[in-house]
Design an enzyme around this catalytic site. Sequence first.
Site: not given
Length: 337
Positions: A143, A43, A28, A30
């Site tokens: 993550d 995003k 993505g 941002v």
Amino acid sequence: MVDFDYDQLVKATESFSPTKLIGKGSHGMVYKAILVNKLVAIKKPLDQYHAHQVSLLKLDNEICVLSSLPENPHVISLLGTSHQDSNKNKLLVMEFMPNGSLHDLLHVASTPPPWPKRVEIAIRVARAVQFLHQGEPMVIHRDIKSANILFDSDWNAKLADFGLAVLLRVDSPSHPSQPAAGTIGYLDPCYTTPGKLSTKNDVFSFGVVLLEIISSRKVIDIYKSPASIVDWAIPLIKEQRIEQICDARLGLPTYMSSTIRHMLNVAASCVSSDVACRPTMMDVVKEIENCFTERVRLPIWSNMLRSLVPERMKKLAKSLQQAKCATEQSDADVPTH
Ligand SMILES: Nc1ncnc2c1ncn2[C@@H]1O[C@H](COP(=O)(O)OP(=O)(O)OP(=O)(O)O)[C@@H](O)[C@H]1O
């Protein structure tokens, strides 16, 4: 959560102008924008065809997970989306974090963060993960890494990037089937198949972040041997060679030595190769909070008093003792009726 008009978001980012771009991840882009007089981050999935499908899935997942969570001061806030019903033009609007990531603070910034700030960051991240694990539905982030810990305008750390996160509902009959995923260096080596998914995978990644916070060493450094921060730090922790792990730019001041030793022991238990031996995030929060309050704040005061005014303290103690004796004497002299 607001359902924004797509055109309003396009306008706010000046048609996704490069001048508004604040970050690019693997899935993505941002952008910074002002919406209703407030700075926000937007995003957008990657445009390239192949990446687009995966990026959209990640963005969808991030929206689904963040919208299922109650507000928490240690987790980035979702402000809204555009066109929830259609994959076309899907965007995520979140709070803007102007002070970059923990990764940049540790590895790029010229001034290293001081020890108390590092401990505070560790506590905030630990609380964020505890909050995810204890909620209903429960969330496994998958993550946790320094690049996904961002700072707000007051330099409060918040956990971000829920693209890989998994929602687990107590009443859900099926176990998630997603393949194992995460970031090399932070990924639990025991998490090899979907069936091995558990909160302990996040505990492992948190342990790696803790080692990174204390050492400022890259989690994988191919120019060093061993390259992995875990393989490098664990033998040093076992031998209690604490100074060698600490960020050399700060050294190890006496007032922090007990706290850092304790935090390294916590980190070692988080990255244990025996999953069952790893603590829960509730235990981790308790351990770090306790060692910080007991071993940092109190000794600071008592050490300062001891080192700054030793003679005066002795004199004060002596005069107090004399005053006490005098009082006892005069009490004894007073006739009782
Ligand atoms: N709310 C925010 N405020 C400011 N900057 C942000 C915000 N969210 C993300 N960023 C920046 O944008 C970059 C990309 O974001 P993010 O990591 O979420 O994208 P991604 O593609 O999902 O990541 P990954 O590569 O980990 O899969 C990051 O480097 C981060 O610093």
